[in-house]
Design a protein around this motif. Structure first.
Motif, mmCIF file in Angstrom:
data_model
loop_
_atom_site.group_PDB
_atom_site.id
_atom_site.type_symbol
_atom_site.label_atom_id
_atom_site.label_comp_id
_atom_site.label_asym_id
_atom_site.label_seq_id
_atom_site.Cartn_x
_atom_site.Cartn_y
_atom_site.Cartn_z
ATOM 1 N N LEU A 1 15.025 32.833 69.254
ATOM 2 C CA LEU A 1 15.388 31.444 69.581
ATOM 3 C C LEU A 1 15.537 30.570 68.335
ATOM 4 C CD1 LEU A 1 13.489 30.536 72.877
ATOM 5 C CD2 LEU A 1 15.886 31.191 72.563
ATOM 6 N N ASP A 2 14.912 30.975 67.230
ATOM 7 C CA ASP A 2 15.100 30.224 65.979
ATOM 8 C C ASP A 2 16.550 30.291 65.515
ATOM 9 O OD1 ASP A 2 12.499 29.462 65.790
ATOM 10 O OD2 ASP A 2 11.908 31.068 64.409
ATOM 11 N N ASP A 3 17.270 31.320 65.991
ATOM 12 C CA ASP A 3 18.674 31.479 65.603
ATOM 13 C C ASP A 3 19.621 30.769 66.571
ATOM 14 O OD1 ASP A 3 17.890 33.004 63.451
ATOM 15 O OD2 ASP A 3 18.055 34.895 64.548
ATOM 16 N N VAL A 4 19.054 30.016 67.530
ATOM 17 C CA VAL A 4 19.865 29.296 68.520
ATOM 18 C C VAL A 4 19.729 27.799 68.234
ATOM 19 C CG1 VAL A 4 20.152 28.828 70.989
ATOM 20 C CG2 VAL A 4 19.475 31.125 70.225
ATOM 21 N N VAL A 5 20.829 27.055 68.363
ATOM 22 C CA VAL A 5 20.812 25.595 68.222
ATOM 23 C C VAL A 5 19.747 25.041 69.191
ATOM 24 C CG1 VAL A 5 22.200 23.551 68.753
ATOM 25 C CG2 VAL A 5 23.229 25.460 67.497
ATOM 26 N N PRO A 6 18.810 24.184 68.703
ATOM 27 C CA PRO A 6 17.684 23.754 69.553
ATOM 28 C C PRO A 6 18.095 23.274 70.944
ATOM 29 C CG PRO A 6 17.367 22.951 67.325
ATOM 30 C CD PRO A 6 18.719 23.614 67.347
ATOM 31 N N ALA A 7 19.122 22.431 71.027
ATOM 32 C CA ALA A 7 19.505 21.861 72.318
ATOM 33 C C ALA A 7 19.944 22.932 73.316
ATOM 34 C CB ALA A 7 20.627 20.842 72.118
#
Ligand code: DCP
Length: 156
Positions: free
Chosen positions: A135-141
């Motif tokens: 999930l760190d590699d996904v845009v937060p929103a």
């Protein structure tokens, strides 16, 4: 003097309105979950620096006079060079810390082959690949949308 002060105020407020939005509603951003052959297309952002390299559902800001569907169709044409058909919402809307409201929609390819015209890269993800994505590699929103995206792919 009062007249000049009033005129100055009018000019200043009009200039401010020109530079900003004319209403107080949060600006909407729409993003497409393009599903094809049991996979969803994610694209890697090129900017800004803090989001560069992170995966997102491609999309962008809704401009005045556009519906969510017309804005999303335009954004995908600009960013990926493909035509899509927008279907129903997926997941909940997300309030971005900067005040934007983000909405995700399911979509199907109508024509063209998507290409990363404005992104660093793009990739089709299966449900299993999405579950393994850090999930760190996904845009937060966009992180909150992952479970529902997996469910959609499981049913696809
Ligand atoms: N955004 C997001 N998740 C997405 C799509 C967008 O968090 N799946 C955020 C990132 C930006 C804002 O929404 O803060 C606007 O997105 P874009 O930069 O992609 O949109 P535009 O291309 O319309 O805007 P700009 O003109 O700023 O590039």
């Amino acid at each position: 003097i009062a007249t000049f002060v009033t005129m100055g105020w009018l000019i200043a407020t009009r200039a401010a309105r020109g530079a900003h939005r004319t209403d107080d509603r949060p600006q909407d951003v729409v993003a497409a979950a393009i599903v094809d052959d049991g996979r969803v297309l994610l694209a890697q952002r090129a900017h800004p620096a803090e989001l560069a390299g992170k995966w997102e559902l491609p999309g962008g800001r809704v401009e005045s006079g556009e519906t969510h569907a017309t804005a999303l169709t335009r954004e995908i044409r600009e960013e990926l060079g493909a035509e899509i058909e927008v279907a129903g919402r997926i997941g909940a809307e997300v309030t971005h810390p900067n005040g934007l409201m983000l909405y995700a929609y399911r979509a199907r390819l109508r024509s063209g082959t998507p290409a990363a015209l404005e992104h660093l890269d793009m990739q089709w993800f299966s449900a299993d690949e999405l579950r393994r994505l850090d999930l760190d590699d996904v845009v937060p929103a966009d992180r909150d949308w992952i479970p529902e995206l997996c469910a959609v792919l499981d049913d696809a």
